[in-house]
Design an enzyme around this catalytic site. Structure first.
Site, PDB file in Angstrom:
ATOM      1  N   GLU A 249     -12.648 -87.773  39.657  1.00  0.00           N
ATOM      2  CA  GLU A 249     -11.908 -86.660  39.030  1.00  0.00           C
ATOM      3  C   GLU A 249     -12.585 -86.378  37.706  1.00  0.00           C
ATOM      4  O   GLU A 249     -12.374 -87.093  36.734  1.00  0.00           O
ATOM      5  CB  GLU A 249     -10.447 -87.061  38.812  1.00  0.00           C
ATOM      6  CG  GLU A 249      -9.641 -87.235  40.077  1.00  0.00           C
ATOM      7  CD  GLU A 249      -9.408 -85.931  40.820  1.00  0.00           C
ATOM      8  OE1 GLU A 249      -9.685 -84.856  40.256  1.00  0.00           O
ATOM      9  OE2 GLU A 249      -8.969 -85.999  41.977  1.00  0.00           O
ATOM     10  N   CYS A 283      -8.200 -81.502  31.894  1.00  0.00           N
ATOM     11  CA  CYS A 283      -9.442 -81.280  32.648  1.00  0.00           C
ATOM     12  C   CYS A 283      -9.446 -79.954  33.391  1.00  0.00           C
ATOM     13  O   CYS A 283     -10.485 -79.322  33.548  1.00  0.00           O
ATOM     14  CB  CYS A 283      -9.633 -82.416  33.631  1.00  0.00           C
ATOM     15  SG  CYS A 283      -8.179 -82.691  34.643  1.00  0.00           S
ATOM     16  N   GLU A 461      -6.708 -86.408  44.646  1.00  0.00           N
ATOM     17  CA  GLU A 461      -5.553 -87.226  44.293  1.00  0.00           C
ATOM     18  C   GLU A 461      -4.301 -86.476  44.735  1.00  0.00           C
ATOM     19  O   GLU A 461      -4.344 -85.286  45.034  1.00  0.00           O
ATOM     20  CB  GLU A 461      -5.536 -87.493  42.780  1.00  0.00           C
ATOM     21  CG  GLU A 461      -6.733 -88.338  42.378  1.00  0.00           C
ATOM     22  CD  GLU A 461      -6.614 -89.016  41.023  1.00  0.00           C
ATOM     23  OE1 GLU A 461      -6.402 -88.307  40.033  1.00  0.00           O
ATOM     24  OE2 GLU A 461      -6.751 -90.259  40.970  1.00  0.00           O
TER      25      GLU A 461
HETATM   26  P1  NAD Z   1     -15.352 -90.707  29.758  1.00  0.00           P
HETATM   27  O1  NAD Z   1     -16.177 -90.365  30.936  1.00  0.00           O
HETATM   28  O2  NAD Z   1     -16.008 -90.912  28.463  1.00  0.00           O
HETATM   29  O3  NAD Z   1     -14.557 -92.068  30.044  1.00  0.00           O
HETATM   30  C1  NAD Z   1     -13.708 -92.200  31.157  1.00  0.00           C
HETATM   31  C2  NAD Z   1     -13.512 -93.674  31.451  1.00  0.00           C
HETATM   32  O4  NAD Z   1     -14.720 -94.230  31.957  1.00  0.00           O
HETATM   33  C3  NAD Z   1     -13.134 -94.529  30.240  1.00  0.00           C
HETATM   34  O5  NAD Z   1     -12.162 -95.464  30.653  1.00  0.00           O
HETATM   35  C4  NAD Z   1     -14.444 -95.225  29.901  1.00  0.00           C
HETATM   36  O6  NAD Z   1     -14.274 -96.462  29.260  1.00  0.00           O
HETATM   37  C5  NAD Z   1     -15.035 -95.421  31.275  1.00  0.00           C
HETATM   38  N1  NAD Z   1     -16.486 -95.580  31.317  1.00  0.00           N
HETATM   39  C6  NAD Z   1     -17.421 -95.131  30.442  1.00  0.00           C
HETATM   40  N2  NAD Z   1     -18.660 -95.462  30.875  1.00  0.00           N
HETATM   41  C7  NAD Z   1     -18.518 -96.128  32.037  1.00  0.00           C
HETATM   42  C8  NAD Z   1     -19.423 -96.711  32.969  1.00  0.00           C
HETATM   43  N3  NAD Z   1     -20.742 -96.666  32.788  1.00  0.00           N
HETATM   44  N4  NAD Z   1     -18.931 -97.294  34.080  1.00  0.00           N
HETATM   45  C9  NAD Z   1     -17.602 -97.319  34.311  1.00  0.00           C
HETATM   46  N5  NAD Z   1     -16.689 -96.800  33.455  1.00  0.00           N
HETATM   47  C10 NAD Z   1     -17.142 -96.204  32.327  1.00  0.00           C
HETATM   48  O7  NAD Z   1     -14.238 -89.597  29.679  1.00  0.00           O
HETATM   49  P2  NAD Z   1     -13.082 -89.413  28.573  1.00  0.00           P
HETATM   50  O8  NAD Z   1     -13.718 -88.914  27.331  1.00  0.00           O
HETATM   51  O9  NAD Z   1     -12.238 -90.630  28.525  1.00  0.00           O
HETATM   52  O10 NAD Z   1     -12.186 -88.279  29.244  1.00  0.00           O
HETATM   53  C11 NAD Z   1     -12.480 -86.924  29.145  1.00  0.00           C
HETATM   54  C12 NAD Z   1     -13.132 -86.435  30.419  1.00  0.00           C
HETATM   55  O11 NAD Z   1     -12.325 -86.745  31.530  1.00  0.00           O
HETATM   56  C13 NAD Z   1     -13.291 -84.943  30.440  1.00  0.00           C
HETATM   57  O12 NAD Z   1     -14.551 -84.583  30.958  1.00  0.00           O
HETATM   58  C14 NAD Z   1     -12.201 -84.479  31.373  1.00  0.00           C
HETATM   59  O13 NAD Z   1     -12.429 -83.257  31.987  1.00  0.00           O
HETATM   60  C15 NAD Z   1     -12.147 -85.601  32.341  1.00  0.00           C
HETATM   61  N6  NAD Z   1     -10.843 -85.636  33.010  1.00  0.00           N
HETATM   62  C16 NAD Z   1     -10.770 -85.278  34.331  1.00  0.00           C
HETATM   63  C17 NAD Z   1      -9.552 -85.257  34.988  1.00  0.00           C
HETATM   64  C18 NAD Z   1      -9.437 -84.859  36.430  1.00  0.00           C
HETATM   65  O14 NAD Z   1      -8.447 -85.187  37.054  1.00  0.00           O
HETATM   66  N7  NAD Z   1     -10.399 -84.178  37.016  1.00  0.00           N
HETATM   67  C19 NAD Z   1      -8.396 -85.614  34.292  1.00  0.00           C
HETATM   68  C20 NAD Z   1      -8.502 -85.966  32.949  1.00  0.00           C
HETATM   69  C21 NAD Z   1      -9.742 -85.984  32.323  1.00  0.00           C
END
Ligand code: NAD
Length: 487
Positions: A249, A283, A461
């Site tokens: 997502e 998002c 989801e």
């Molecule tokens: P992010 O990608 O920085 O982090 C998301 C999660 O991934 C965090 O828990 C982080 O610790 C973890 N993570 C980081 N690097 C990783 C790796 N190499 N391996 C595994 N896990 C890792 O995103 P964010 O800043 O927390 O959230 C914002 C982003 O999430 C935006 O792009 C938003 O659009 C997206 N989002 C999408 C949805 C959806 O349902 N499509 C919902 C909410 C947010």
């Protein structure tokens, strides 16, 4: 203000602490104050979470769907009964105003547990008649699933992942975002209070490296990530090495197309919901608002009036409609995009300034912002900002709007406002997006599939569709006569 609990992890039915892990400070975004100190999982914590999930999953999968469902529904009831307390915690974790969290977070988590609690009783295979011989299929759990969350909806994301995973007989290890570590711990505690066997839902804290360690662990069968496209790319690449299941997502830059026959109040209201709710940190937001030229001036006028009237302030005050952004980093990123928009020649209609509010000088506040005269090539129209910054673009006809709306690497969501219903369906059918709306925006009931196409993700989801992503099918051929062997 202090948040509880202060133990970092929830493993095998208990809160667990290991202060050897790197510190994670939980910051209240309205003031910048540290409200709790947690610690990232050490390798030992990760191993104990995995071992506990493996053992718990066997116990859980051996129970009937009805038994599993009852526990999930009981957890939903407890969440509803504690809505205020959980909403306050969500506000502390994210800075989103209580006016929102009271209706959109814990309650949405409860909806998911209730829905999948009911589905748990009906996760069946099928019988295939071969005229004597027959095949039956079993819909089996995957095993141990890892959920990795973003920071914008910490309670909802934990529940949207846990509810279908658990309903299907899996165990889940959930890693919240390091920015919002508090809420998932409460979800875990409530699930156990409702009767969940230990180990079936574990929470471990950590930064990206802990997410990566979990996502690549040999005992993990599936990873469901909510996060950005770059993180999704990394997690999916590592999953490929072991042919592991994934649900992704990811981000978006979704179009919202407003035709000139639309109800102007509804279209403005929809655009504001789709850009300013949760301070724009959603998002699926419709951040590229395409308005048909004859309506443009009136649309911008009403939009500016209504946007200026948004009440920004202390998120714990129920009259406040918009709180801060989640972190200093996010504030700097969003404020940076406002500057980029100005430099690119977009016209600032309203907002754009960061705010220092009395008594909350350390908070991460920024005004809801509207840019007009935005063109498709501007960075503010191409890149996900994840803050309250709306780009308004104009168009002449339907064909042009569709082509420009689809001209993006993302494909999470899309919306159309028009009174012409044949046109609404015709346009939506041509938009490259997974979650769409006609004459509204951003409603995501658990009954409807949610997810994106193109780089916005894979899998869905919510809804019955999520069951497909947390089970695998075993087919069993049963012979009823002698074996017909040529040897
Ligand atoms: P992010 O990608 O920085 O982090 C998301 C999660 O991934 C965090 O828990 C982080 O610790 C973890 N993570 C980081 N690097 C990783 C790796 N190499 N391996 C595994 N896990 C890792 O995103 P964010 O800043 O927390 O959230 C914002 C982003 O999430 C935006 O792009 C938003 O659009 C997206 N989002 C999408 C949805 C959806 O349902 N499509 C919902 C909410 C947010």
């Amino acid at each position: 203000m202090k948040a509880q609990p202060t133990a970092s992890h929830f493993i095998d039915g208990e809160f667990v602490e290991d202060v050897a892990g790197r510190a994670i400070d939980s910051v209240y975004p309205a003031t910048g104050a540290i409200v709790a100190r947690l610690h990232a999982a050490t390798p030992q914590i990760i191993e104990s979470a995995i071992a506990s999930a493996e053992a718990g999953q066997k116990v859980w999968a051996a129970m009937t769907g009805a038994e599993r469902g009852r526990i999930l529904r009981r957890a939903a009831d407890i969440i509803r009964a504690r809505n205020r307390e959980l909403s306050e915690l969500e506000t502390l974790d994210t800075g989103k105003p209580l006016q929102e969290t009271l209706v959109a977070d814990a309650s949405s988590g409860a909806d998911a547990l209730e829905f999948f609690g009911a589905q748990a009783t009906a996760i069946n295979g099928e019988y295939i008649d071969l005229g004597g011989d027959f095949v039956y299929t079993r819909r089996e759990p995957l095993g141990v699933c890892v959920g990795i969350g973003a920071w914008n909806y910490p309670t909802q994301i934990a529940c949207w992942k846990a509810a279908p995973a658990l309903a299907c007989g899996n165990a889940m290890i959930f890693k919240p975002s390091e920015v919002t570590p508090l809420c998932a711990l409460q979800v875990a505690s409530i699930l156990h209070e409702a009767g969940l066997p230990k180990g079936v839902f574990n929470v471990v804290q950590g930064y990206g490296d802990v997410g990566a360690a979990l996502a690549t662990h040999a005992m993990v069968d599936k990873v469901s990530l909510t996060g950005s496209v770059p993180t999704g790319r990394k997690v999916m690449a590592t999953a490929a090495a072991d042919i592991r299941h994934v649900t992704m997502e990811l981000g978006g830059k979704s179009p919202l197309i407003v035709f000139d026959d639309a109800s102007i109040e509804d279209a403005v209201g929809g655009a504001m919901l789709g850009n300013f709710y949760s301070s724009g940190q959603v998002c699926s937001n419709g951040t590229r608002v395409f308005v048909q030229k004859p309506l443009l001036d009136r649309f911008l006028e009403r939009l500016a009036e209504r946007t200026r009237a948004i009440r920004i302030g202390d998120p714990m005050d129920e009259l406040v409609q918009m709180g801060p952004l989640v972190s200093k980093t996010q504030l700097e990123k969003v404020a940076g995009y406002v500057e980029i928009g100005k430099a690119e020649g977009a016209r600032l209609v309203t907002g754009g300034d960061t705010l220092s509010l009395q008594g909350m000088e350390g908070g991460y506040f920024i005004e809801p912002t509207v840019f007009a005269d935005v063109t498709d090539d501007m960075r503010i129209a191409r890149e996900e900002i994840f803050g309250p910054v709306m780009s308004v673009l104009s168009f002449d006809d339907e064909e042009e709007a569709i082509a420009r709306a689809n001209n993006t690497e993302f494909g999470l969501s899309a919306g159309v406002f028009t009174r012409d219903l044949p046109r609404a369906h015709r346009v939506i059918a041509q938009l490259q997006a997974g979650s769409c709306w006609i004459n509204t925006y951003n409603l995501a009931p658990v009954e409807a599939p949610f997810g994106g196409v193109k780089r916005s993700g894979v899998g869905r989801e919510n809804s019955r569709a999520a069951i497909e992503h947390y089970t695998q099918i075993k087919s069993v051929y049963v012979a009823t006569g002698p074996v017909d062997s040529p040897y």
